[in-house]
Write a protein that holds these residues in place. Sequence first.
Motif, PDB file in Angstrom:
ATOM      1  N   GLN A  53       0.824  -1.196   0.000  1.00 47.81           N
ATOM      2  CA  GLN A  53       0.000   0.000   0.000  1.00 47.81           C
ATOM      3  C   GLN A  53       0.870   1.262   0.000  1.00 47.81           C
ATOM      4  OE1 GLN A  53      -3.637   0.167   0.034  1.00 47.81           O
ATOM      5  NE2 GLN A  53      -3.125  -1.878  -0.715  1.00 47.81           N
ATOM      6  N   PRO A  54       0.641   2.193  -0.907  1.00 45.27           N
ATOM      7  CA  PRO A  54       1.351   3.470  -0.867  1.00 45.27           C
ATOM      8  C   PRO A  54       0.826   4.304   0.292  1.00 45.27           C
ATOM      9  CG  PRO A  54      -0.376   3.552  -2.513  1.00 45.27           C
ATOM     10  CD  PRO A  54      -0.354   2.130  -2.005  1.00 45.27           C
ATOM     11  N   PHE A  55       1.537   5.353   0.607  1.00 41.75           N
ATOM     12  CA  PHE A  55       1.045   6.259   1.640  1.00 41.75           C
ATOM     13  C   PHE A  55      -0.296   6.830   1.194  1.00 41.75           C
ATOM     14  CE2 PHE A  55       0.310  10.460   3.331  1.00 41.75           C
ATOM     15  CZ  PHE A  55       0.510  10.276   4.695  1.00 41.75           C
ATOM     16  N   ALA A  56      -1.242   6.888   2.122  1.00 44.00           N
ATOM     17  CA  ALA A  56      -2.542   7.499   1.871  1.00 44.00           C
ATOM     18  C   ALA A  56      -2.999   8.170   3.159  1.00 44.00           C
ATOM     19  CB  ALA A  56      -3.563   6.462   1.420  1.00 44.00           C
ATOM     20  N   SER A  57      -3.583   9.345   3.033  1.00 44.26           N
ATOM     21  CA  SER A  57      -3.992  10.078   4.230  1.00 44.26           C
ATOM     22  C   SER A  57      -5.024   9.293   5.039  1.00 44.26           C
ATOM     23  CB  SER A  57      -4.545  11.450   3.853  1.00 44.26           C
ATOM     24  OG  SER A  57      -5.641  11.335   2.965  1.00 44.26           O
ATOM     25  N   SER A  58      -5.853   8.490   4.374  1.00 41.85           N
ATOM     26  CA  SER A  58      -6.873   7.728   5.092  1.00 41.85           C
ATOM     27  C   SER A  58      -6.244   6.659   5.981  1.00 41.85           C
ATOM     28  CB  SER A  58      -7.852   7.094   4.102  1.00 41.85           C
ATOM     29  OG  SER A  58      -7.160   6.263   3.178  1.00 41.85           O
ATOM     30  N   SER A  59      -5.332   5.857   5.433  1.00 40.00           N
ATOM     31  CA  SER A  59      -4.700   4.820   6.253  1.00 40.00           C
ATOM     32  C   SER A  59      -3.778   5.436   7.297  1.00 40.00           C
ATOM     33  CB  SER A  59      -3.930   3.835   5.371  1.00 40.00           C
ATOM     34  OG  SER A  59      -2.895   4.471   4.646  1.00 40.00           O
TER      35      SER A  59
END
Length: 266
Positions: free
Chosen positions: A96-102
């Motif tokens: 998974q790439p960086f994401a504000s949600s995770s």
Amino acid sequence: MKALISVLPLVFVAATSFAKTTPETSELVTQNTQSVLWMQNAGEYRALCYQAYNTAQMAFDAAKATQKGKLAVMVDLDETMLDNSPYAAWQIQHQQPFASSSWDNWVNAVQTPALHGAVAFAKYVTDNGGTMFYVSNRSDRTFAATKANLIKDGFPNVSDFTLRLKKDTSDKAPRMQSIEADGYKVVLFLGDNLNDFPELNTYHKLNADRNAAVDAHQQQFGRHFILLPNPSYGDWEPGLGKGYYQLSEQQKAQLRNDSLKPWNGQ
């Protein structure tokens, strides 16, 4: 507060969504494996953290001996006081790439441990007349969880006044100025990113300028600026090329490869 801490860890597991990833995205994420393994397992990494805090303590003592007034220490949080390698390890294992949600799910889980030596340093400053200001680019929407996490980890003097998160800009210069406007003199900075030291003026600059700023202030490292090791991420990465975050994953991978400085084999 106890109820918040006991319930929130479930949110990260239940609410984290998995984005569809391309082979190029997976490659970029997987490239971080060695860095995260080192940060989570190597005694050398832990030793560098202790070394940084020991140096910071001596630098604070030196400042206290020569400067008067309300002395402040401005510290970053992530990879400076707090260890987010579990989130990075989750990214790798789930591609998974960086994401504000995770990321927000991770922060709101209130599970981020302190780096070894961080709490002891913060307590030393506080016990010896200094004021710790926790200045992070975590979003202000995670303020309650971040504050709870710091208190849970044992950091001293964590309040709505000393904790200053990102509201409208990731540039920390305005927040440094706000601390000074409140009557404090910032005598020491701790960070894992050159942008944690606003006096260097490296915000949104390419690596040639960032390296030049380091060279120009070389005598202040270990005295005024204390840098924690972080090979996992940082503003050095977009510093590889103009418009880095507008590039495709394939272009980013190519730029990373092109930025290597290899031996010619002879």
